[in-house]
Scaffold this motif. Structure first.
Motif, mmCIF file in Angstrom:
data_model
loop_
_atom_site.group_PDB
_atom_site.id
_atom_site.type_symbol
_atom_site.label_atom_id
_atom_site.label_comp_id
_atom_site.label_asym_id
_atom_site.label_seq_id
_atom_site.Cartn_x
_atom_site.Cartn_y
_atom_site.Cartn_z
ATOM 1 N N GLY A 38 67.360 30.699 91.359
ATOM 2 C CA GLY A 38 66.331 31.627 91.801
ATOM 3 C C GLY A 38 66.175 32.847 90.928
ATOM 4 O O GLY A 38 65.144 33.517 91.001
ATOM 5 N N GLU A 207 55.094 32.186 94.245
ATOM 6 C CA GLU A 207 55.939 32.354 93.064
ATOM 7 C C GLU A 207 56.692 31.055 92.757
ATOM 8 O O GLU A 207 57.222 30.415 93.665
ATOM 9 C CB GLU A 207 56.947 33.480 93.288
ATOM 10 C CG GLU A 207 56.336 34.873 93.302
ATOM 11 C CD GLU A 207 55.847 35.288 91.927
ATOM 12 O OE1 GLU A 207 56.407 34.793 90.928
ATOM 13 O OE2 GLU A 207 54.902 36.090 91.855
ATOM 14 N N VAL A 210 60.224 30.982 94.138
ATOM 15 C CA VAL A 210 60.289 30.753 95.584
ATOM 16 C C VAL A 210 60.132 29.264 95.891
ATOM 17 O O VAL A 210 60.884 28.688 96.692
ATOM 18 C CB VAL A 210 59.201 31.574 96.301
ATOM 19 C CG1 VAL A 210 59.178 31.252 97.788
ATOM 20 C CG2 VAL A 210 59.434 33.063 96.084
#
Length: 341
Positions: A38, A207, A210
């Motif tokens: 992430g 995003e 995400v």
């Protein structure tokens, strides 16, 4: 001769104790950040930019630190991809296809070593290309218009068939879902909100990080929980911690081919390492998958995308340093330091 003179001046500046220390520190920090799913190179570079101002580094030292973090993150993301089947960033998705099966077979050390060597080969070839062909390639890349980019991405979607598994319908459905998610947000031409459901949080779209964490990390965790509830999960064999250099040597052509494909993809502004990794894997699979071993733990399936994404990362520096046009999201964060340098 002018190129050699400029290279000599560059080495004189780069090989000072301060810059070597920043290089090592940046690679270490980047590897740690990249291993956390992430975060990725974009956030890694963003975190380090204030540090360069706080310590008063000159533009050259700042660029060395940020580029070291960039390439460190590119490798660090492969650690979780290979060991946990959770990509650290978007380009690492292709590495999971063969990296994790290798880890399950007890070849985790081999997979990580191949990833590291391939990353080094791809980055080295990209630096050579950057030094020799930056002005020419930058001028060619800047002339890419909408029609050229449309053709490029049509080619990328056409290569999806190269990674289709037993059921191509699932691959096609996944691509369509990805396209649907990409349409969320403001239309770049008309400014009309699309599928935002009157939520300002969706105006910028979804995003990629995400989506990456949601689709890969959470799904992998749920699968592990399901296996744990059904029966006692089997431990993954670790195998030898020493890499087999013969296996690394056998992937040399995959590294070279992946580096070439990735470098060309990285030079194009906006393409980035994701496209380089994807096309390198597909090209290698079409070239070398004679026995149908790709997707089942083939070392070449690790070497090709790893060399491709690192070569693309180096290629993305060409339009940034030559024209001030970022070649990827990460170079967009570092473009300020590049202008000062």
């Amino acid at each position: 001769m002018e190129i050699l003179s400029l290279l000599g001046q560059g080495f004189v500046v780069a090989l000072t104790p301060l810059n070597i220390g920043l290089l090592l520190m940046g690679c270490f920090i980047g590897t740690l950040l990249g291993a956390l799913p992430g975060l990725g190179p974009v956030n890694g570079v963003a975190v380090l930019i204030p540090l360069t101002f706080a310590f008063g580094f000159d533009p050259t030292s700042s660029m060395i630190l940020l580029c070291a973090v960039y390439f460190g993150c590119m490798y660090g993301g492969r650690i979780s991809s290979i060991l946990l089947n959770i990509p650290g960033d978007e380009p690492a998705i292709m590495t999971t296809l063969d990296g994790y099966p290798m880890a399950v077979q007890g070849q985790a050390a081999n997979a990580l070593a191949i990833s590291g060597v391939a990353s080094f080969v791809g980055a080295t070839i990209a630096v050579i290309g950057l030094s020799l062909f930056a002005p020419v390639l930058a001028r060619a890349a800047i002339h890419f218009g909408p029609a050229d980019y449309f053709a490029l991405y049509i080619l990328a979607f056409a290569t999806i068939g190269g990674i289709a598994g037993v059921d191509p319908r699932k691959t096609l459905l996944s691509a369509l879902i990805g396209l649907m998610l990409a349409t969320v947000g403001l239309d770049p031409i008309s400014g009309v909100p699309r599928y935002t459901f009157d939520s300002f949080h969706l105006y910028d779209g979804i995003e990629p990080i995400v989506a990456l964490v949601g689709l890969f990390a959470i799904s992998e965790i749920l699968m592990l929980l399901e296996k744990h509830l059904k029966d006692r999960p089997k431990a993954i064999p670790v195998g030898s911690w020493l890499p087999q250099w013969g296996a690394i040597w056998r992937t040399r052509w995959a590294m070279l081919r992946g580096s070439g494909v990735g470098f060309v993809a990285g030079v194009l502004p906006g393409a980035g390492a994701s496209l380089g990794s994807f096309m390198s894997y597909v090209a290698e699979k079409q070239t070398s998958n004679k026995n149908g071993t790709f997707g089942k733990g083939d070392p070449r399936g690790v070497a090709a995308p790893e060399s491709g994404n690192n070569a693309a990362s180096g290629g993305a520096l060409i339009p940034m340093l030559s024209l001030g046009v970022p070649g990827s999201g990460t170079t967009a964060r570092a473009v300020g330091d590049a202008h000062f340098a």
